[in-house]
Design an enzyme around this catalytic site. Structure first.
Site, PDB file in Angstrom:
ATOM      1  N   GLU A  62       0.827  -1.205   0.000  1.00 44.80           N
ATOM      2  CA  GLU A  62       0.000   0.000   0.000  1.00 44.80           C
ATOM      3  C   GLU A  62       0.863   1.258   0.000  1.00 44.80           C
ATOM      4  OE1 GLU A  62      -3.094   0.423  -0.526  1.00 44.80           O
ATOM      5  OE2 GLU A  62      -3.594  -1.695  -0.600  1.00 44.80           O
ATOM      6  N   TYR A 103      -6.134   6.775   4.599  1.00 45.18           N
ATOM      7  CA  TYR A 103      -6.257   5.745   3.570  1.00 45.18           C
ATOM      8  C   TYR A 103      -5.469   4.486   3.937  1.00 45.18           C
ATOM      9  CZ  TYR A 103      -5.321   2.847  -0.373  1.00 45.18           C
ATOM     10  OH  TYR A 103      -5.192   1.729  -1.160  1.00 45.18           O
ATOM     11  N   ASP A 155      -9.076   4.975  -2.575  1.00 47.85           N
ATOM     12  CA  ASP A 155      -7.905   5.462  -3.307  1.00 47.85           C
ATOM     13  C   ASP A 155      -8.399   6.120  -4.594  1.00 47.85           C
ATOM     14  OD1 ASP A 155      -8.588   3.372  -5.012  1.00 47.85           O
ATOM     15  OD2 ASP A 155      -6.596   2.448  -4.995  1.00 47.85           O
ATOM     16  N   CYS A 165     -13.413   0.495 -14.972  1.00 45.25           N
ATOM     17  CA  CYS A 165     -13.873   1.879 -14.781  1.00 45.25           C
ATOM     18  C   CYS A 165     -12.682   2.833 -14.875  1.00 45.25           C
ATOM     19  CB  CYS A 165     -14.579   2.004 -13.436  1.00 45.25           C
ATOM     20  SG  CYS A 165     -15.576   3.502 -13.260  1.00 45.25           S
ATOM     21  N   CYS A 211     -17.877   0.091 -19.886  1.00 43.51           N
ATOM     22  CA  CYS A 211     -19.117   0.004 -19.121  1.00 43.51           C
ATOM     23  C   CYS A 211     -19.913  -1.261 -19.425  1.00 43.51           C
ATOM     24  CB  CYS A 211     -19.970   1.238 -19.383  1.00 43.51           C
ATOM     25  SG  CYS A 211     -19.210   2.785 -18.808  1.00 43.51           S
ATOM     26  N   CYS A 261     -18.903  -3.963 -17.084  1.00 43.13           N
ATOM     27  CA  CYS A 261     -18.886  -3.628 -15.659  1.00 43.13           C
ATOM     28  C   CYS A 261     -20.008  -4.349 -14.916  1.00 43.13           C
ATOM     29  CB  CYS A 261     -19.034  -2.123 -15.479  1.00 43.13           C
ATOM     30  SG  CYS A 261     -19.049  -1.620 -13.728  1.00 43.13           S
ATOM     31  N   CYS A 278     -25.214   2.222 -11.993  1.00 43.59           N
ATOM     32  CA  CYS A 278     -24.341   3.390 -12.133  1.00 43.59           C
ATOM     33  C   CYS A 278     -25.104   4.580 -12.699  1.00 43.59           C
ATOM     34  CB  CYS A 278     -23.167   3.043 -13.037  1.00 43.59           C
ATOM     35  SG  CYS A 278     -22.005   4.407 -13.263  1.00 43.59           S
TER      36      CYS A 278
END
Length: 346
Positions: A43, A126, A144, A196, A203, A206, A212
């Protein structure tokens, strides 16, 4: 987006993740228990850096320092050199400081709550949330850049960044499940990376396209809304290549500030106008090369002239580093660029 859609986000997303999850060296495979050290390290490395860049560096790092205890015992200079090229060198100093505190105060084990993690060096909101969720399965809202984009589109949040971040986090909180929190966080990251995407989002592929709001409006690329970036100021400087025999003079930059604690070529001030030979490290016959180095930092860009000289006098400051082993010095990218110019022209 209605309440039903908010509740149902996790199910299709986790189903998609179980089929399409990325195989990454720091990620536990299905049925495995996550290694908190590897989760934390990844991370930190991935902040402002791509997976492609981090993957080999992570493998080499964990070969040298496979545990908290190994990292806590490491030499700071070696750690900083190993971090070279990953940017934001304060992160490397915080990694080492956190590892030493974990070894000294937590029995070599990473705390498993967001609150306790935030008390460690380098753990912001975060990182604490990501480690708590991925390493320990705690329910945490992990946002993030990829997650930010996914959530802004799901909810069609039209407030420009960075003012929208509070609303984005609140929206993310409404769709974060209690179970499989770590998998959900990683699924959102993978979705943002593979589907995305900032431009030309896929899309039709997705798993969340029916939920969405941006997709329903036909404007997914309009989110998240961004303010135009102001132009970064431009500066000038000089890097000094002072060679004695087969070695070049390197110095340590101050611990605080840009590229803090890193080995570097000596440099004069970085200012609005070219400083020429101001703050040269020795009184020598400096020759200015006709090739400069340009580099972009987060908050400014810079053109760096290169001055070259030879000397027979030892310096009391810095260290003389063999030119043929300069790649082992861990120079930050901008100084490595200048070294390549000099060596190419030698």
């Amino acid at each position: 987006m209605d309440a039903k859609h908010r509740i149902d986000i996790a199910t299709p997303l986790l189903d998609w993740y179980d089929r399409h999850r990325r195989d990454l060296p720091w990620r536990a495979r299905a049925g495995e228990v996550a290694d908190p050290y590897r989760v934390w390290l990844s991370e930190v490395m991935l902040q402002q850096t791509t997976v492609a860049t981090v993957r080999p560096r992570f493998t080499e790092w964990t070969r040298r320092w496979p545990t908290f205890a190994d990292l806590a015992a490491a030499d700071e200079g070696e750690v900083m050199a190993a971090w070279a090229g990953l940017g934001y060198y304060a992160r490397a100093r915080n990694l080492l400081a956190a590892a030493r505190r974990i070894a000294a105060e937590h029995g070599g084990r990473l705390p498993d709550t967001e609150a306790a993690l935030r008390a460690l060096p380098g753990f912001g909101d975060y990182t604490a949330a990501a480690v708590a969720a991925i390493a320990f399965g705690r329910r945490a809202v992990v946002v993030d850049a990829n997650v930010e984009r996914v959530v802004a589109r799901l909810f069609a949040i039209d407030t420009p960044l960075s003012a929208a971040r509070k609303a984005i986090r609140a929206a993310a909180d409404t769709i974060t499940p209690d179970a499989r929190a770590g998998d959900f966080a990683q699924a959102m990251m993978d979705l943002g990376s593979a589907i995305c995407t900032p431009r030309r989002p896929r899309c039709l592929l997705c798993p969340l396209n029916q939920a969405c709001a941006a997709q329903a409006a036909g404007t997914p690329e309009a989110y998240p809304v961004k303010k135009p970036k102001p132009a970064r100021p431009h500066r000038h400087g000089t890097l000094f290549w002072l060679q004695r025999g087969d070695a070049v003079l390197l110095v340590r930059r101050p611990d605080k500030g840009l590229l803090g604690g890193m080995r570097a070529l000596p440099t004069g001030p970085w200012s609005d106008a070219p400083p020429l030979l101001v703050d040269a490290p020795a009184d020598a016959g400096w020759k200015m090369l006709d090739e400069a180095v340009s580099h972009g930092f987060t908050h400014f860009t810079i053109d760096l002239a290169i001055a070259v000289a030879h000397t027979d006098v030892a310096s009391n400051e810095g260290e003389w580093w063999p030119v043929d082993r300069l790649d082992e010095a861990g120079l930050p990218t901008v100084f490595a660029k200048a070294a390549d110019v000099v060596r190419r022209r030698a």
